[in-house]
Write a protein that holds these residues in place. Sequence first.
Motif, mmCIF file in Angstrom:
data_model
loop_
_atom_site.group_PDB
_atom_site.id
_atom_site.type_symbol
_atom_site.label_atom_id
_atom_site.label_comp_id
_atom_site.label_asym_id
_atom_site.label_seq_id
_atom_site.Cartn_x
_atom_site.Cartn_y
_atom_site.Cartn_z
ATOM 1 N N LYS A 28 -2.127 0.807 -35.039
ATOM 2 C CA LYS A 28 -1.284 0.213 -36.083
ATOM 3 C C LYS A 28 -0.914 -1.214 -35.687
ATOM 4 O O LYS A 28 -0.540 -1.465 -34.542
ATOM 5 C CB LYS A 28 -0.013 1.059 -36.277
ATOM 6 N N THR A 45 10.750 3.269 -45.695
ATOM 7 C CA THR A 45 9.508 3.882 -45.252
ATOM 8 C C THR A 45 9.411 5.322 -45.736
ATOM 9 O O THR A 45 10.419 5.984 -45.954
ATOM 10 C CB THR A 45 9.396 3.856 -43.721
ATOM 11 N N GLY A 46 8.139 5.783 -45.895
ATOM 12 C CA GLY A 46 7.867 7.143 -46.308
ATOM 13 C C GLY A 46 8.041 7.336 -47.809
ATOM 14 O O GLY A 46 8.578 6.466 -48.504
ATOM 15 N N PRO A 49 2.646 7.222 -44.319
ATOM 16 C CA PRO A 49 2.603 5.987 -43.525
ATOM 17 C C PRO A 49 2.712 4.720 -44.368
ATOM 18 O O PRO A 49 1.895 3.804 -44.247
ATOM 19 C CB PRO A 49 1.242 6.086 -42.841
ATOM 20 N N TYR A 50 3.709 4.680 -45.222
ATOM 21 C CA TYR A 50 3.844 3.544 -46.140
ATOM 22 C C TYR A 50 5.236 2.937 -46.018
ATOM 23 O O TYR A 50 6.231 3.642 -45.797
ATOM 24 C CB TYR A 50 3.586 3.969 -47.584
ATOM 25 N N ALA A 51 5.289 1.627 -46.194
ATOM 26 C CA ALA A 51 6.564 0.908 -46.236
ATOM 27 C C ALA A 51 6.647 0.154 -47.558
ATOM 28 O O ALA A 51 5.637 -0.330 -48.082
ATOM 29 C CB ALA A 51 6.684 -0.068 -45.073
ATOM 30 N N LEU A 66 1.108 1.211 -43.235
ATOM 31 C CA LEU A 66 1.473 0.841 -41.870
ATOM 32 C C LEU A 66 0.335 1.059 -40.881
ATOM 33 O O LEU A 66 0.394 0.554 -39.762
ATOM 34 C CB LEU A 66 2.720 1.621 -41.437
ATOM 35 N N TYR A 275 9.140 4.362 -38.541
ATOM 36 C CA TYR A 275 7.919 5.144 -38.763
ATOM 37 C C TYR A 275 7.320 5.428 -37.389
ATOM 38 O O TYR A 275 7.077 4.501 -36.608
ATOM 39 C CB TYR A 275 6.903 4.422 -39.645
ATOM 40 N N GLY A 276 7.098 6.708 -37.102
ATOM 41 C CA GLY A 276 6.613 7.083 -35.788
ATOM 42 C C GLY A 276 7.617 6.689 -34.722
ATOM 43 O O GLY A 276 8.813 6.951 -34.844
ATOM 44 N N TYR A 280 10.534 -0.969 -38.012
ATOM 45 C CA TYR A 280 9.904 -2.064 -38.758
ATOM 46 C C TYR A 280 10.982 -2.921 -39.416
ATOM 47 O O TYR A 280 11.916 -2.388 -40.027
ATOM 48 C CB TYR A 280 8.955 -1.510 -39.825
#
Length: 303
Positions: A28, A45-46, A49-51, A66, A275-276, A280
């Motif tokens: 990433k 986020t979410g 895997p999207y922002a 992401l 995320y993860g 971000y």
Amino acid sequence: MRSAILKTALGAVVAVLLVSAPAQAGGKPDTFALPNGFQPEGIATGPGPYAYFGSRATGDIYRADLRTGKGSVISKGPGTPSLGLKTDGRGRLFVAGGSGGDARVIDLRTGAVLKSYTLATGPSFVNDVILMGHAAYFTDSTNPVLYKLELGRGGSLPGEAVKIPLSGAIQYTTGINANGIAPSPDRKSLLIVQSNTGKLFEADPSSGATTEVDLGGESLVNGDGLLLAGRTLYAVQNRLNRVAVVGLAGDGSSGKVVKRLTDPRFDVPTTVAPYGDRLYLPNARFTTTPAPDTPYTVVAVKP
């Protein structure tokens, strides 16, 4: 001011170099670009895997993957800002409308506006939003009030918002007042940072009564977006280019700043989302005069 602008310009060069750098070992990218001239402010986020990012210039909503850093505008704005953002588990995005005095709820699949709410008719700055329990709560940096959208059965949207006047310890003054908002660790109250004073408050979600959170004399001045993870609160201090990490008591009544995160890629970050194993942050670049070709980036850091 001139030295600040020069520093910002140098930071932008660093950011551009980092955008073109290879991704980290996990695959990433740790820095990626938003459209030139976008003027980002909020991030959510979410799911997945999207922002999502809101433009304070046009209100457009941009979605980035992401895993790659690539994205596109999924919802055109009304020409007024999109500031604080939150997604829910029903594929919806809740949007704070800034100086537009409104809130919108957007379908993440189609980009359509499901419902729009007029929250204020006079001067206002609807700055941030949080989902807690069965409601969405919005802050207003100009008026001492919270706006509440009470969600019905199955998450149905209400016909109108409810105003909850803020009272007690918080006192509005010149500048940006109530800004970022998050739940307390026990989810019985709301945490609100007041940007101009650097104070953190607990607010009763029903009455709006506030008490100051004891931070042991520490200040969160320029406090912007908030993120709660367990009993840890991340508070972005935008123009200071750092994130205060606050360890909170279980009821949110007190806390201690345990460290502050900073990064040479920060260029006035405003909000934060996870995320993860990363956080971000979009660089709003408030100290750079915006133009159609002004570049903007998103930075990922390890907490």
